[in-house]
Design an enzyme around this catalytic site. Sequence first.
Site, PDB file in Angstrom:
ATOM      1  N   GLU A 315       0.828  -1.213   0.000  1.00  9.08           N
ATOM      2  CA  GLU A 315       0.000   0.000   0.000  1.00  9.08           C
ATOM      3  C   GLU A 315       0.860   1.261   0.000  1.00  9.08           C
ATOM      4  O   GLU A 315       0.583   2.223  -0.711  1.00  9.08           O
ATOM      5  CB  GLU A 315      -0.946  -0.008   1.202  1.00  9.08           C
ATOM      6  CG  GLU A 315      -1.926  -1.170   1.237  1.00  9.08           C
ATOM      7  CD  GLU A 315      -2.705  -1.359  -0.050  1.00  9.08           C
ATOM      8  OE1 GLU A 315      -2.874  -0.402  -0.815  1.00  9.08           O
ATOM      9  OE2 GLU A 315      -3.133  -2.489  -0.312  1.00  9.08           O
ATOM     10  N   HIS A 407      -5.288  -5.953 -10.997  1.00 10.59           N
ATOM     11  CA  HIS A 407      -4.710  -6.900 -10.058  1.00 10.59           C
ATOM     12  C   HIS A 407      -4.301  -8.204 -10.746  1.00 10.59           C
ATOM     13  O   HIS A 407      -3.512  -8.976 -10.197  1.00 10.59           O
ATOM     14  CB  HIS A 407      -5.690  -7.197  -8.923  1.00 10.59           C
ATOM     15  CG  HIS A 407      -5.981  -6.008  -8.070  1.00 10.59           C
ATOM     16  ND1 HIS A 407      -7.000  -5.133  -8.368  1.00 10.59           N
ATOM     17  CD2 HIS A 407      -5.388  -5.541  -6.946  1.00 10.59           C
ATOM     18  CE1 HIS A 407      -7.021  -4.170  -7.456  1.00 10.59           C
ATOM     19  NE2 HIS A 407      -6.052  -4.399  -6.591  1.00 10.59           N
TER      20      HIS A 407
END
Length: 505
Positions: A315, A407
């Site tokens: 992140e 993703h």
Amino acid sequence: MATLIGGDAMAEGRADSPIVGRALGLVRNHPGVARMSAADGFLVRDAIVDADGTEHVRFDRTYNGLPVIGGDLVVHSKNGQFKSASITQQTGLNLSTRPAIKADEAVISAGAEFGSDFAGSPDASLAVYARGRGAARLAWRVRLYNQSADMTYIVDALNGKILERWSNLHTAAAAGTARTLYSGSVPLVTNSVTGGYELRDPSRGGLFTIDGSNSRTAGQVYKDSDNTWGSYATSDAATAAVDAQYGASVTWDYYKTIHGRNGIANNDKGSYSRVHYGRRYGNAYWSDACFCMTYGDGDGVAIGPLVSLDITGHEMSHGVNSHTANLIYSGESGGLNEANSDILGTMVEFHANNPQDTPDYMVGEETILANVAGSPNQQALRFMFNPSADGRSPNCYAGNLGSLDVHYSSGIGNFFFYLLAEGTSAKTFSGVNHAPRTCNGTTFGGIGRNKAAKIWYRALSVYFTSSTGYAGARAATIQAAKDIYGATSAEVTAVARAWSAVKVN
């Protein structure tokens, strides 16, 4: 902050630096290379100077004062002499900046796809859309969000057609002791306050962790009386908090030690984490809007709190991307955005070398509570050594890759990096056999994680632009390897070979 420089006037601040002044002069002297028009201005985003004096200045572009999506470029020079430019914009701009539809009409177009449950007031602003091979378009950039989604829509300002969309949520001073969920007992630097301590690290830019739940303490920095945090269990709300804080501190240390970067934005300022977000929320994300990471607790059945080391590194690496290449979260650039976070998040995990969360090339494996992919000893969100093990990600490049969820299209970048670092021989990490098969049948050795990571980071910070795709990533990483190890080095050959092994030629 970026500083506008354009025309003949130089604004105050970073635009006054000799480095930026030289780069701007080179842009003016090479208008064809820069795809420059008379109406262009440039915003300084970043500047890097190599040990040999080579300068790399990153600009965002404006056109008649409007931001140009896909118009960014990096100017490379030495001793005031132009060397090259990294750029993806195809041609110079020549278009009207008068919209045919109003902002509220663009919001309606975006809202028809997003749904009517957006929060707050919709945000719509004019921009020039210059991604792709077609002519640049005047567009409305519309942001819509609610508790679970935060989307940007690029709406054609002439006909209301949605040209592209992407998510803005890039999903995944005292000595204290933390009893974490995933990493065992670890030390933490905390901040002394009246009555005890708070989960804030003055030694790492003040990075801190807050309660992101709907409880009465939501939004508050975690505090403790004895500086011993968590209980190794989810029954203690502070446990996930110290996992997130520990992950943030390890990520800070990785970037500073390995890449010389002082914090996410390279300004020595810490971001923050919020944990226990939502209800049974099985995700984590980075947001530039708050300059923070957000972590859900999972559903407690298939997945637990998403605060493992590789996820926190993932992140925060989205934040690093946003302050360097700023890869747009759509198409192939979006896949590279996700791959970048998987790659550098995994390198954070290797850097930590935590005995309770041993390093490997699986992403989020510590958070999995039930078998979701592969065999019971291969549970993970993604598998860098064999992306297709998740049943959705490809191992080999194909022309339709940009249509996949980012993703999944990230698998190509992940597999490339694994092959570059580790090669094709079977290896075992965290008790799991990593045995890759290349797309072209070749076998070879790797150059090692540290070399591979240095090449990748330099490509990200110096050569990638917001619209870089996989072909551009190949060229950028080859150039980065040449910069670090020499044009005829084995490392340059290895980079080209690893890309060919995933069919990026």
